[in-house]
Design a protein around this motif. Structure first.
Motif, PDB file in Angstrom:
ATOM      1  N   ASP A  47       2.270   1.819  -3.449  1.00 48.15           N
ATOM      2  CA  ASP A  47       1.259   2.363  -4.359  1.00 48.15           C
ATOM      3  C   ASP A  47       1.050   3.853  -4.124  1.00 48.15           C
ATOM      4  OD1 ASP A  47       0.909  -0.106  -5.524  1.00 48.15           O
ATOM      5  OD2 ASP A  47      -0.933  -0.582  -4.418  1.00 48.15           O
ATOM      6  N   LYS A  48       1.011   4.260  -2.868  1.00 47.17           N
ATOM      7  CA  LYS A  48       0.823   5.678  -2.554  1.00 47.17           C
ATOM      8  C   LYS A  48       2.019   6.505  -3.019  1.00 47.17           C
ATOM      9  CE  LYS A  48      -0.682   6.863   1.494  1.00 47.17           C
ATOM     10  NZ  LYS A  48      -0.760   6.911   2.979  1.00 47.17           N
ATOM     11  N   ASN A  84       0.831  -1.208   0.000  1.00 44.92           N
ATOM     12  CA  ASN A  84       0.000   0.000   0.000  1.00 44.92           C
ATOM     13  C   ASN A  84       0.862   1.253   0.000  1.00 44.92           C
ATOM     14  OD1 ASN A  84      -2.354  -1.512   0.037  1.00 44.92           O
ATOM     15  ND2 ASN A  84      -2.525  -1.471   2.270  1.00 44.92           N
ATOM     16  N   GLN A 119       4.059   5.792  -5.494  1.00 43.95           N
ATOM     17  CA  GLN A 119       4.018   5.867  -6.950  1.00 43.95           C
ATOM     18  C   GLN A 119       2.935   6.822  -7.429  1.00 43.95           C
ATOM     19  OE1 GLN A 119       3.715   1.714  -8.003  1.00 43.95           O
ATOM     20  NE2 GLN A 119       5.928   1.374  -7.841  1.00 43.95           N
TER      21      GLN A 119
END
Length: 218
Positions: free
Chosen positions: A173-174, A170, A176
């Motif tokens: 993802d944040k 997670n 990126q």
């Protein structure tokens, strides 16, 4: 989105200097004062575009009308920093920061100064680290140029900065989503790792040899 700097918290800058002398074999250059937060720091460049910061409460400053950043009020109150400075977390630079930070009751976007430097800073209002220090505070330097290249080098070189967290997917993802590029020049030393608990590992090449420091989770 780039690694901007790595932050240690200290009981005092005198303690930070003694720690740097003993662990690294260096004297750290003075940074300056942050009037908004009642803190001051020592800073040195450790890689192109990246610096190391030791930050402490400034005993000569008036107490701020807010909670200090980097959890300094709580850590000092609890005595966590009595034995030695601690590796707290990191700060990432994001251009046009105000466009990427929505309204949040837990966060604030500040305009900060230190001497002739100006920047915007996005962090938790209570000063606490996020994700055990694995998620960074965010910074946007006025003029878009980090002061790292103007900072003195004293022989410390960043080898590895590992961020370990049970929800690293997670976090990745944040990151990126804010433009993180693992192959960017400032980011190549950063490792994102799955682990049972949050933690940071900093590895520096120093005049005393290679030094590994564990931290985070404060």
């Amino acid at each position: 989105m780039k690694l901007d700097h790595i932050a240690f918290v200290a009981q005092s800058l005198e303690q930070a200097q003694a720690y740097a002398s003993q662990r690294f074999g260096v004297a750290l250059p003075a940074g300056g004062k942050h009037p908004l937060m009642g803190t001051h720091n020592l800073v040195t460049r450790i890689a192109p575009g990246v610096f190391l910061e030791f930050i402490a409460i400034d005993p000569d400053a008036a107490p701020p009308n807010r909670t200090r950043w980097f959890a300094l009020d709580r850590l000092m109150r609890e005595g966590t920093l009595e034995a030695a400075p601690q590796l707290f977390g990191w700060v990432a630079s994001v251009p046009n920061l105000a466009r990427h930070t929505g309204e949040s009751p837990q966060h604030e976007l500040l305009e900060v100064t230190r001497g002739d430097l100006r920047w915007h800073f996005f962090h938790r209002k209570d000063g606490e680290a996020e994700a055990g220090g694995c998620w960074p505070a965010l910074i946007d330097w006025a003029g878009g140029q980090s002061p790292a290249e103007r900072m003195q080098e004293v022989g410390l070189r960043l080898t590895r900065f590992q961020l370990a967290h049970p929800e690293m997917a997670n976090i990745r993802d944040k990151l990126q989503g804010l433009g993180w590029d693992a192959d960017g020049a400032e980011n190549r030393a950063v490792e994102l790792t799955d682990a049972a608990r949050p933690g940071l590992t900093l590895v520096l090449d120093t005049p005393n040899g290679r030094v590994q420091i564990e931290g985070g989770g404060l």
